[in-house]
Design an enzyme around this catalytic site. Sequence first.
Site, short mmCIF file in Angstrom:
data_model
loop_
_atom_site.label_atom_id
_atom_site.label_comp_id
_atom_site.label_asym_id
_atom_site.label_seq_id
_atom_site.Cartn_x
_atom_site.Cartn_y
_atom_site.Cartn_z
N ASN A 1 -4.51 -12.15 -4.04
CA ASN A 1 -5.31 -11.10 -3.04
C ASN A 1 -6.62 -10.83 -3.29
O ASN A 1 -7.29 -10.28 -2.42
CB ASN A 1 -4.46 -9.72 -3.38
CG ASN A 1 -3.03 -9.60 -2.89
OD1 ASN A 1 -2.14 -8.70 -3.02
ND2 ASN A 1 -2.66 -10.40 -1.73
N ASP B 1 5.40 -5.11 1.84
CA ASP B 1 4.61 -6.05 2.74
C ASP B 1 4.60 -5.35 4.15
O ASP B 1 5.70 -4.70 4.44
CB ASP B 1 5.46 -7.55 2.80
CG ASP B 1 4.60 -8.60 3.32
OD1 ASP B 1 3.39 -8.30 3.44
OD2 ASP B 1 5.27 -9.61 3.83
C1 FPP Z 1 0.94 -6.52 1.53
O1 FPP Z 1 0.91 -6.17 2.74
C2 FPP Z 1 0.47 -5.24 0.81
C3 FPP Z 1 -0.69 -5.23 -0.20
C4 FPP Z 1 -1.26 -6.54 -0.49
C5 FPP Z 1 -0.96 -4.24 -0.88
C6 FPP Z 1 0.20 -3.39 -1.61
C7 FPP Z 1 -0.54 -2.17 -1.60
C8 FPP Z 1 -0.18 -0.60 -1.54
C9 FPP Z 1 1.02 -0.62 -0.70
C10 FPP Z 1 -1.04 0.30 -1.96
C11 FPP Z 1 -0.42 1.12 -2.91
C12 FPP Z 1 -0.17 0.90 -4.21
C13 FPP Z 1 -0.18 1.94 -5.26
C14 FPP Z 1 0.03 1.13 -6.58
C15 FPP Z 1 -1.15 3.08 -5.28
P1 FPP Z 1 -0.05 -6.97 3.66
O2 FPP Z 1 -1.48 -6.41 3.70
O3 FPP Z 1 0.08 -8.65 3.35
O4 FPP Z 1 0.54 -6.98 5.03
P2 FPP Z 1 0.57 -7.88 6.24
O5 FPP Z 1 1.43 -9.27 5.83
O6 FPP Z 1 1.05 -7.24 7.54
O7 FPP Z 1 -0.85 -8.42 6.59
#
Ligand code: FPP
Length: 251
Positions: free
Chosen positions: A78, A30
């Site tokens: 998502n 996250d």
């Molecule tokens: C949450 O942070 C993260 C995600 C929804 C995506 C996670 C994906 C990756 C790290 C990409 C790599 C994975 C692979 C398997 C290649 P957020 O976007 O909710 O962050 P925020 O809470 O700060 O908005």
Amino acid sequence: MFSFFKDKNKDADIKLSDIKLPEHIGIIMDGNGRWAKKRALPRSAGHTAGAKTFRTITRYCSNIGIKYLTVYAFSTENWKRPEEEVKALMSLFKSYLEEAIRDFKDDDIVVRFIGDTSAFSDELQALIEENQTMSADRTGMVLNIAMNYGSRDEIVRAVKRIAADVKSGRTDIDSIDQKMISDNLYTAGQPDPDLIIRPSGEYRISNFLLWQSAYTEYVIMDDVLWPDFTSEMLDAALIEYARRNRRFGGV
Ligand code: FPP
């Protein structure tokens, strides 16, 4: 609550070889969006940076002898994100499935996917299949990548599978027990996570491994966003985990 920067000095002399490591770690990756925002970059840049961290931390877990690692890459919720962000994530998954994850061969990592992957493009589904098939005979750490994963969805799926078995006479209602439910989850046959790490200070489970985490220890890291997460921080979470007194409901 766990603060890496505040707590790190007190653990300076503890080595991983001195502590009991978890068999199965879950990570909620996250903070990518906030990481990008802080740098005035598009959210997709945060995911790209987060993907690099994913690669480094996966390798590190395998090197220190973790047996199972489950990462939350994309939840059933998502899809609600802006189209542009979802597109960027799909393209990141594609390039990682084509290259980075194949490279896990050198680390002998078994790559598995948990979640309803039928929702992804044919191209992505083919890559998912290929990665699973190509790595199935490896003997190292099992990496579960949760994609289009939601724990409630997973439980509904398990209930439907068991109901179908009851209907067809393959099993009966009295035989339904906790093991049968576990055996019908995506993680069937794997141990429950001992430790779940969530950087970026959110105190939520976010539909991640609900059934499997009944007795899991949580380490929420307040002062780090996933793209900045380092192996040193993972060590700190492992040391914090080793300090916990796990009783599984006993005394
Ligand atoms: C949450 O942070 C993260 C995600 C929804 C995506 C996670 C994906 C990756 C790290 C990409 C790599 C994975 C692979 C398997 C290649 P957020 O976007 O909710 O962050 P925020 O809470 O700060 O908005």
